[in-house]
Scaffold this motif. Structure first.
Motif, mmCIF file in Angstrom:
data_model
loop_
_atom_site.group_PDB
_atom_site.id
_atom_site.type_symbol
_atom_site.label_atom_id
_atom_site.label_comp_id
_atom_site.label_asym_id
_atom_site.label_seq_id
_atom_site.Cartn_x
_atom_site.Cartn_y
_atom_site.Cartn_z
ATOM 1 N N VAL A 90 0.626 -1.359 -0.174
ATOM 2 C CA VAL A 90 -0.225 0.377 0.038
ATOM 3 C C VAL A 90 1.209 1.029 -0.129
ATOM 4 O O VAL A 90 1.621 0.950 0.330
ATOM 5 C CB VAL A 90 -0.844 -0.159 1.590
ATOM 6 N N LEU A 91 -0.145 2.247 -0.579
ATOM 7 C CA LEU A 91 1.040 3.333 -0.128
ATOM 8 C C LEU A 91 0.524 4.692 0.709
ATOM 9 O O LEU A 91 -0.507 4.447 1.014
ATOM 10 C CB LEU A 91 1.198 4.277 -1.832
ATOM 11 N N LEU A 92 0.901 4.267 1.918
ATOM 12 C CA LEU A 92 0.750 5.089 2.738
ATOM 13 C C LEU A 92 1.553 6.637 2.786
ATOM 14 O O LEU A 92 2.195 7.321 1.777
ATOM 15 C CB LEU A 92 1.907 4.764 4.241
ATOM 16 N N ALA A 93 0.762 7.400 3.236
ATOM 17 C CA ALA A 93 1.225 8.446 3.044
ATOM 18 C C ALA A 93 2.777 9.836 3.743
ATOM 19 O O ALA A 93 2.685 8.659 4.804
ATOM 20 C CB ALA A 93 -0.171 10.229 4.003
ATOM 21 N N GLY A 94 3.258 9.821 3.143
ATOM 22 C CA GLY A 94 4.823 10.893 3.734
ATOM 23 C C GLY A 94 4.679 12.008 4.117
ATOM 24 O O GLY A 94 3.990 12.418 4.393
ATOM 25 N N ILE A 95 5.768 12.305 3.697
ATOM 26 C CA ILE A 95 6.061 14.040 4.030
ATOM 27 C C ILE A 95 5.422 14.794 2.535
ATOM 28 O O ILE A 95 5.852 14.548 1.270
ATOM 29 C CB ILE A 95 7.729 14.913 4.081
ATOM 30 N N GLY A 96 4.386 15.868 2.955
ATOM 31 C CA GLY A 96 3.848 16.578 2.091
ATOM 32 C C GLY A 96 3.101 15.559 1.039
ATOM 33 O O GLY A 96 2.114 15.699 2.074
ATOM 34 N N SER A 97 2.572 15.613 0.007
ATOM 35 C CA SER A 97 2.288 15.155 -1.266
ATOM 36 C C SER A 97 2.850 14.005 -1.301
ATOM 37 O O SER A 97 1.673 12.853 -2.018
ATOM 38 C CB SER A 97 1.954 15.861 -2.300
ATOM 39 N N ALA A 98 3.769 13.410 -0.965
ATOM 40 C CA ALA A 98 4.631 12.215 -1.193
ATOM 41 C C ALA A 98 3.489 11.173 -0.896
ATOM 42 O O ALA A 98 2.784 10.933 0.727
ATOM 43 C CB ALA A 98 6.079 12.095 -0.727
ATOM 44 N N ARG A 99 3.422 9.351 -1.098
ATOM 45 C CA ARG A 99 3.166 8.113 -0.653
ATOM 46 C C ARG A 99 4.396 7.948 -0.597
ATOM 47 O O ARG A 99 4.957 7.598 -1.581
ATOM 48 C CB ARG A 99 1.949 7.787 -1.743
ATOM 49 N N VAL A 100 4.515 6.577 0.205
ATOM 50 C CA VAL A 100 5.806 5.998 0.928
ATOM 51 C C VAL A 100 5.198 4.465 1.005
ATOM 52 O O VAL A 100 4.035 4.084 1.436
ATOM 53 C CB VAL A 100 6.151 6.009 1.611
#
Length: 227
Positions: free
Chosen positions: A82-92
């Protein structure tokens, strides 16, 4: 706590989770939360008591599949990529671990109505791998390209982790690929030697390493131990 006091409040859960002192123990862990089971047409979900990851969505298909399988099996399971929320709009890239919670009874005495919900824990894969390799990360990543993929497919879309953010180098002397099974999920681990490592090897060394599979044998054990 959850099994014996299922009527806890959000504040009580945050206090409980904070008292576990999980920071630093589990690399990549981005918080601990609880999803209370609630009957409905869409299935048994979703009241989140606590989440430390903005943007976490328990309604996504992969997440709900992991929740369903954990509930039905009674085992701790992890989701697919899954892509989790990172810093700003980044997906981790990462995954979410689910632990099913029941009212305090012996497993043999549990009924479907005893199911309360899930403790969940989102992990950033990059931070998890860096934590597993620890102080040796720089040294190892200068000699090996380590990649982890969700499932059997080795594609950019399924990639969870890449130590050098580059495609595997064609012609690498050492190249290993093997499955890793953890908590109901299958990953594919790929380890390839980099030019610096290859240049220091003799032909005999290369044959011994390829036959032993040393580079690909240690990481699965470390993953299992950390999680």
């Amino acid at each position: 706590m959850l099994a014996t006091a299922p009527s806890f409040t959000n504040r009580g859960f945050r206090k409980y989770a904070g008292g576990l002192e999980l920071d630093g123990r589990y690399p990549g862990l981005r918080g601990v939360g609880f999803v209370r089971a609630a009957a409905g047409r869409a299935g048994p979900y979703v009241a989140v008591a606590h989440s430390a990851v903005p943007g976490y969505d328990p309604r996504s298909a992969l997440i709900r599949l992991a929740m369903k399988q954990a509930r039905e099996s009674g085992r701790t399971l992890v989701s697919g990529k899954v892509l989790l929320a990172g810093i700003g709009s980044a997906r981790v890239p990462g995954f979410v671990m689910y632990v099913p919670v029941y009212r305090a009874r012996l497993p043999s005495e549990r009924r479907r109505s005893d199911f309360l919900g899930w403790i969940y824990a989102p992990f950033y894969m990059d931070e998890l791998m860096r934590g597993i390799l620890g102080s040796h990360f720089g040294e190892i990543s200068s000699s090996y390209d380590i990649e982890v993929y969700d499932g059997r497919s080795v594609t950019a879309a399924s990639r969870l982790f890449d130590s050098d953010l580059e495609p595997a180098r064609p012609g690498a002397i050492l190249h290993l690929r093997r499955p890793v099974a953890l908590f109901g999920q299958r990953w594919t681990l790929s380890v390839s030697s980099l030019a610096r490592f290859d240049a220091a090897l003799t032909p005999g060394d290369a044959g011994i390493l390829a036959a032993s599979g040393t580079g690909g044998s240690l990481l699965p054990g470390r993953l299992a131990w950390v999680l």
